[in-house]
Design a protein around this motif. Structure first.
Motif: not given
Length: 107
Positions: A59-87
């Protein structure tokens, strides 16, 4: 005595037909959406795909300061929620912040 007889006949003998057990087939779906509104400067979206226990999305969202925040994630079995956040972009702040100054009112 008659009240107890009526109550005994009114009581259902069987449980309701709800089935709370696990589904017979694993979940499988793909969904996405995006919103861009230039008037209010809204820009966000989400994409997710699932096949059984394997889930991935972003997912992505335009932040109030003008940057675009992007989050990429995956869940595979018991690995839990793993996210990578970039701007993308650089934070921009106006030189002068508007301030609220109420006008005095005398009654």
């Amino acid at each position: 005595m008659a009240v107890f007889v009526v109550a005994a006949f009114a009581r259902p003998d069987q449980d309701p037909g709800y089935d709370y057990s696990a589904p017979s087939s694993p979940a499988k779906y793909n969904v996405n959406y995006a919103v861009r509104d230039d008037y209010s400067n809204n820009d966000f979206g989400h994409q997710e795909a699932r096949d059984g226990y394997d889930t991935q999305g972003s997912y992505y969202v335009l932040l109030p300061d003008g940057r675009l925040q992007k989050v990429t994630y995956y869940v595979n079995g018991d690995s839990g929620f793993v996210a990578e956040v970039s701007y993308e972009g650089e934070a921009q702040y106006p030189a002068e912040q508007p301030s609220y100054k109420p006008t005095p009112s005398y009654a």
